[in-house]
Write a protein that holds these residues in place. Sequence first.
Motif, mmCIF file in Angstrom:
data_model
loop_
_atom_site.group_PDB
_atom_site.id
_atom_site.type_symbol
_atom_site.label_atom_id
_atom_site.label_comp_id
_atom_site.label_asym_id
_atom_site.label_seq_id
_atom_site.Cartn_x
_atom_site.Cartn_y
_atom_site.Cartn_z
ATOM 1 N N GLY A 35 78.966 59.652 36.130
ATOM 2 C CA GLY A 35 79.074 60.313 34.836
ATOM 3 C C GLY A 35 79.837 59.450 33.838
ATOM 4 N N LEU A 36 79.973 59.936 32.624
ATOM 5 C CA LEU A 36 80.662 59.219 31.558
ATOM 6 C C LEU A 36 82.167 59.252 31.780
ATOM 7 C CD1 LEU A 36 80.530 57.787 28.808
ATOM 8 C CD2 LEU A 36 80.685 60.045 27.748
ATOM 9 N N VAL A 37 82.819 58.080 31.691
ATOM 10 C CA VAL A 37 84.256 57.951 31.883
ATOM 11 C C VAL A 37 84.910 57.646 30.546
ATOM 12 C CG1 VAL A 37 86.051 56.572 33.003
ATOM 13 C CG2 VAL A 37 84.010 57.199 34.264
ATOM 14 N N MET A 38 86.068 58.272 30.325
ATOM 15 C CA MET A 38 86.785 58.131 29.058
ATOM 16 C C MET A 38 88.237 57.753 29.328
ATOM 17 S SD MET A 38 87.119 61.274 26.478
ATOM 18 C CE MET A 38 88.437 61.390 25.349
ATOM 19 N N ALA A 39 88.820 56.880 28.484
ATOM 20 C CA ALA A 39 90.235 56.521 28.605
ATOM 21 C C ALA A 39 91.090 57.697 28.136
ATOM 22 C CB ALA A 39 90.534 55.287 27.772
ATOM 23 N N VAL A 40 92.139 58.021 28.928
ATOM 24 C CA VAL A 40 92.999 59.167 28.640
ATOM 25 C C VAL A 40 94.450 58.775 28.906
ATOM 26 C CG1 VAL A 40 93.517 61.555 29.288
ATOM 27 C CG2 VAL A 40 91.183 60.753 29.395
ATOM 28 N N SER A 41 95.385 59.300 28.095
ATOM 29 C CA SER A 41 96.815 59.153 28.368
ATOM 30 C C SER A 41 97.303 60.446 29.005
ATOM 31 C CB SER A 41 97.595 58.909 27.081
ATOM 32 O OG SER A 41 97.431 57.594 26.653
ATOM 33 N N PHE A 42 97.908 60.322 30.184
ATOM 34 C CA PHE A 42 98.431 61.475 30.899
ATOM 35 C C PHE A 42 99.935 61.541 30.655
ATOM 36 C CE2 PHE A 42 94.699 60.003 33.179
ATOM 37 C CZ PHE A 42 93.966 61.163 33.291
ATOM 38 N N VAL A 43 100.435 62.715 30.285
ATOM 39 C CA VAL A 43 101.848 62.913 29.985
ATOM 40 C C VAL A 43 102.319 64.150 30.728
ATOM 41 C CG1 VAL A 43 103.522 63.314 28.160
ATOM 42 C CG2 VAL A 43 101.497 61.943 27.682
ATOM 43 N N GLY A 44 103.527 64.094 31.292
ATOM 44 C CA GLY A 44 104.046 65.245 32.012
ATOM 45 C C GLY A 44 105.543 65.173 32.182
ATOM 46 N N GLY A 45 106.086 66.112 32.921
ATOM 47 C CA GLY A 45 107.518 66.180 33.148
ATOM 48 C C GLY A 45 108.222 66.887 32.008
ATOM 49 N N LEU A 65 91.646 56.581 33.477
ATOM 50 C CA LEU A 65 90.269 56.902 33.153
ATOM 51 C C LEU A 65 89.914 58.240 33.786
ATOM 52 C CD1 LEU A 65 88.737 53.412 33.971
ATOM 53 C CD2 LEU A 65 89.303 54.311 31.708
ATOM 54 N N LYS A 66 89.222 59.090 33.038
ATOM 55 C CA LYS A 66 88.832 60.407 33.546
ATOM 56 C C LYS A 66 87.351 60.624 33.292
ATOM 57 C CE LYS A 66 89.900 65.286 33.421
ATOM 58 N NZ LYS A 66 90.765 66.331 32.900
ATOM 59 N N CYS A 67 86.650 61.077 34.332
ATOM 60 C CA CYS A 67 85.222 61.377 34.205
ATOM 61 C C CYS A 67 85.052 62.710 33.499
ATOM 62 C CB CYS A 67 84.585 61.424 35.585
ATOM 63 S SG CYS A 67 82.829 61.866 35.536
ATOM 64 N N ILE A 125 89.813 61.029 38.375
ATOM 65 C CA ILE A 125 90.783 60.236 37.617
ATOM 66 C C ILE A 125 91.056 58.936 38.356
ATOM 67 C CG2 ILE A 125 93.186 60.125 36.843
ATOM 68 C CD1 ILE A 125 93.031 63.172 36.469
ATOM 69 N N THR A 126 91.062 57.848 37.613
ATOM 70 C CA THR A 126 91.432 56.539 38.131
ATOM 71 C C THR A 126 92.508 55.992 37.217
ATOM 72 O OG1 THR A 126 89.208 56.157 38.938
ATOM 73 C CG2 THR A 126 90.602 54.243 38.738
#
Length: 79
Positions: A8-18, A30-32, A38-39
């Motif tokens: 499927g299509l993969v998109m660059a993503v910034s993951f933030v938490g805490g 990267l998230k599909c 997620i990679t």
Amino acid sequence: MKCERCNGLVMAVSFVGGDDMCGAWEYDGLKCLNCGHITDPLLMINRKVLVQGVAGHQPTPGLVARLDPRGSNAALGSR
């Protein structure tokens, strides 16, 4: 880019938490958009090391992690 799991299509993503008490974290990955796979850069490095056959962190032989009966701290002890 295509997802390694479903193509499927993969998109660059910034993951933030805490939070402020535990410390915030952030990383790019990267998230599909199709299956949600997620990679991130650390996964990619670890996979490359595994394929090349390079040994990573190995636990010390003869040591095991045990729970401390007085609390939730992990203590190391000999087998």
